[in-house]
Write a protein that holds these residues in place. Sequence first.
Motif, PDB file in Angstrom:
ATOM      1  N   LEU A 162      90.378 -24.008 -68.120  1.00 30.58           N
ATOM      2  CA  LEU A 162      89.331 -24.728 -68.635  1.00 30.58           C
ATOM      3  C   LEU A 162      89.716 -26.197 -68.708  1.00 30.58           C
ATOM      4  N   VAL A 163      90.789 -26.748 -68.911  1.00 30.35           N
ATOM      5  CA  VAL A 163      91.216 -28.171 -68.763  1.00 30.35           C
ATOM      6  C   VAL A 163      91.045 -28.821 -67.409  1.00 30.35           C
ATOM      7  N   THR A 164      91.418 -27.894 -66.428  1.00 33.88           N
ATOM      8  CA  THR A 164      91.418 -28.393 -64.960  1.00 33.88           C
ATOM      9  C   THR A 164      89.875 -28.484 -64.582  1.00 33.88           C
ATOM     10  N   SER A 165      89.023 -27.631 -64.865  1.00 36.93           N
ATOM     11  CA  SER A 165      87.696 -27.789 -64.647  1.00 36.93           C
ATOM     12  C   SER A 165      86.993 -29.087 -65.379  1.00 36.93           C
ATOM     13  N   LYS A 166      87.340 -29.258 -66.827  1.00 38.29           N
ATOM     14  CA  LYS A 166      86.740 -30.392 -67.387  1.00 38.29           C
ATOM     15  C   LYS A 166      87.353 -31.598 -66.745  1.00 38.29           C
ATOM     16  N   THR A 167      88.501 -31.739 -66.410  1.00 37.51           N
ATOM     17  CA  THR A 167      89.066 -32.773 -65.642  1.00 37.51           C
ATOM     18  C   THR A 167      88.692 -33.177 -64.682  1.00 37.51           C
ATOM     19  N   VAL A 168      88.172 -32.375 -63.722  1.00 40.13           N
ATOM     20  CA  VAL A 168      87.606 -32.516 -62.367  1.00 40.13           C
ATOM     21  C   VAL A 168      86.105 -33.045 -62.716  1.00 40.13           C
ATOM     22  N   THR A 169      85.219 -32.318 -63.603  1.00 42.88           N
ATOM     23  CA  THR A 169      83.892 -32.694 -63.868  1.00 42.88           C
ATOM     24  C   THR A 169      84.049 -34.232 -64.289  1.00 42.88           C
ATOM     25  N   VAL A 170      84.860 -34.661 -65.320  1.00 44.10           N
ATOM     26  CA  VAL A 170      84.756 -36.016 -65.870  1.00 44.10           C
ATOM     27  C   VAL A 170      84.967 -37.019 -64.750  1.00 44.10           C
ATOM     28  N   PHE A 171      86.050 -36.923 -63.953  1.00 44.39           N
ATOM     29  CA  PHE A 171      86.379 -37.761 -62.903  1.00 44.39           C
ATOM     30  C   PHE A 171      85.307 -37.799 -61.758  1.00 44.39           C
ATOM     31  N   ALA A 172      84.650 -36.497 -61.529  1.00 41.31           N
ATOM     32  CA  ALA A 172      83.504 -36.512 -60.466  1.00 41.31           C
ATOM     33  C   ALA A 172      82.281 -37.286 -61.148  1.00 41.31           C
ATOM     34  N   ASN A 173      82.450 -37.631 -62.482  1.00 43.44           N
ATOM     35  CA  ASN A 173      81.175 -38.109 -62.919  1.00 43.44           C
ATOM     36  C   ASN A 173      81.565 -39.542 -63.708  1.00 43.44           C
ATOM     37  N   LEU A 175      80.884 -42.605 -63.099  1.00 36.89           N
ATOM     38  CA  LEU A 175      79.691 -43.383 -63.162  1.00 36.89           C
ATOM     39  C   LEU A 175      78.884 -43.262 -64.492  1.00 36.89           C
ATOM     40  N   ASP A 176      79.277 -41.817 -64.966  1.00 37.37           N
ATOM     41  CA  ASP A 176      78.241 -41.754 -66.182  1.00 37.37           C
ATOM     42  C   ASP A 176      78.828 -42.228 -67.396  1.00 37.37           C
ATOM     43  N   PRO A 177      78.410 -43.273 -68.177  1.00 35.58           N
ATOM     44  CA  PRO A 177      78.916 -43.732 -69.234  1.00 35.58           C
ATOM     45  C   PRO A 177      79.345 -42.865 -70.297  1.00 35.58           C
ATOM     46  N   GLU A 178      78.738 -41.703 -70.592  1.00 38.83           N
ATOM     47  CA  GLU A 178      79.119 -40.618 -71.469  1.00 38.83           C
ATOM     48  C   GLU A 178      80.487 -39.932 -71.071  1.00 38.83           C
ATOM     49  N   GLN A 179      80.614 -39.691 -69.759  1.00 41.60           N
ATOM     50  CA  GLN A 179      81.726 -39.189 -69.081  1.00 41.60           C
ATOM     51  C   GLN A 179      82.970 -40.083 -69.233  1.00 41.60           C
ATOM     52  N   ARG A 180      82.587 -41.420 -69.056  1.00 41.72           N
ATOM     53  CA  ARG A 180      83.703 -42.404 -69.348  1.00 41.72           C
ATOM     54  C   ARG A 180      84.471 -42.394 -70.543  1.00 41.72           C
ATOM     55  N   LYS A 181      83.605 -42.205 -71.389  1.00 46.48           N
ATOM     56  CA  LYS A 181      84.040 -42.084 -73.069  1.00 46.48           C
ATOM     57  C   LYS A 181      85.102 -40.928 -72.779  1.00 46.48           C
ATOM     58  N   GLU A 182      85.209 -39.971 -72.220  1.00 46.10           N
ATOM     59  CA  GLU A 182      86.231 -38.931 -72.326  1.00 46.10           C
ATOM     60  C   GLU A 182      87.453 -39.317 -71.813  1.00 46.10           C
ATOM     61  N   VAL A 183      87.701 -40.571 -71.235  1.00 42.27           N
ATOM     62  CA  VAL A 183      88.816 -40.794 -70.486  1.00 42.27           C
ATOM     63  C   VAL A 183      89.730 -41.501 -71.255  1.00 42.27           C
ATOM     64  N   SER A 184      91.142 -41.322 -71.631  1.00 41.47           N
ATOM     65  CA  SER A 184      92.015 -41.903 -72.518  1.00 41.47           C
ATOM     66  C   SER A 184      92.956 -42.530 -71.662  1.00 41.47           C
ATOM     67  N   GLY A 185      93.575 -44.076 -71.962  1.00 43.83           N
ATOM     68  CA  GLY A 185      94.594 -44.242 -71.257  1.00 43.83           C
ATOM     69  C   GLY A 185      95.787 -43.846 -72.284  1.00 43.83           C
ATOM     70  N   LEU A 217      97.174 -32.810 -62.737  1.00 37.90           N
ATOM     71  CA  LEU A 217      96.031 -32.928 -61.917  1.00 37.90           C
ATOM     72  C   LEU A 217      95.786 -33.961 -61.335  1.00 37.90           C
ATOM     73  N   ILE A 218      95.815 -35.246 -62.188  1.00 34.82           N
ATOM     74  CA  ILE A 218      95.502 -36.358 -62.116  1.00 34.82           C
ATOM     75  C   ILE A 218      96.460 -36.947 -60.747  1.00 34.82           C
ATOM     76  N   ASN A 219      97.814 -36.722 -60.687  1.00 39.04           N
ATOM     77  CA  ASN A 219      98.658 -37.009 -59.805  1.00 39.04           C
ATOM     78  C   ASN A 219      98.531 -36.475 -58.356  1.00 39.04           C
ATOM     79  N   LEU A 220      97.646 -35.247 -58.351  1.00 48.18           N
ATOM     80  CA  LEU A 220      97.294 -34.731 -56.983  1.00 48.18           C
ATOM     81  C   LEU A 220      95.965 -35.420 -56.494  1.00 48.18           C
TER      82      LEU A 220
END
Length: 229
Positions: A162-173, A175-185, A217-220
Amino acid sequence: EHRGYYEQPVWKRIVVIGAGPAVNIALAFAILFVLALGASDPTQTVDRVIPGSPAAAVLKPGDRILAIDGRSYSGLDTEERLERFFEDVGSHKCQGKQVDGCRAATPVVLKVERGGEVLTIAVRPEYEKSAGRTRIGFSYGTEPAHLGAAGAADRAAGAVWLVTSKTVTVFANLLDPEQRKEVSGVVGTSDVANQVIDVGAREAFTLLAVVSLSLGLINLFPFLPLDGG
């Protein structure tokens, strides 16, 4: 010099790059596996009613929720039941703009069992801004899941996927402002960690597993600085 990293065959360099992320992913699975061994699943019985909430006027601890808006819960597993619950309650919205504390325009019709008697109760849920949806204001009780080793491994693997699929989905999108909100530093993750640690150890270890898995996942991803180097 002949033992230097850039002097090695490609397959060796891939192994080196993948080793760190692999440990992150394995650690996440191990944590989730141990948590699943001691997991508890929500029941259909009301455990706690939040004072001042819509539920406070109509529900009591021990009430068993049988159906919402005519849709029965019988035959559903825990995940399907909770998904249907949030979907049914969330479909009742406030009139006009959804603001914190507003009551839904239409009531949720609950069929509950109380002391051997089946009751039909209508309650208008309240919109909670922090949750982003309407809520009635109660929590379900829990019971041990008794998954065993095989069941715990299956649940842990499902969470990893679940986390893997969601992570890939977010980073693949991105450019979508809503998806960028899902990313945290680092700052965002630290803030969430402080909140979760206050809730309890189980939640803190769950967050630790998710962060470890996300880092793996991100380091791959094959570009600097996210390439495992």
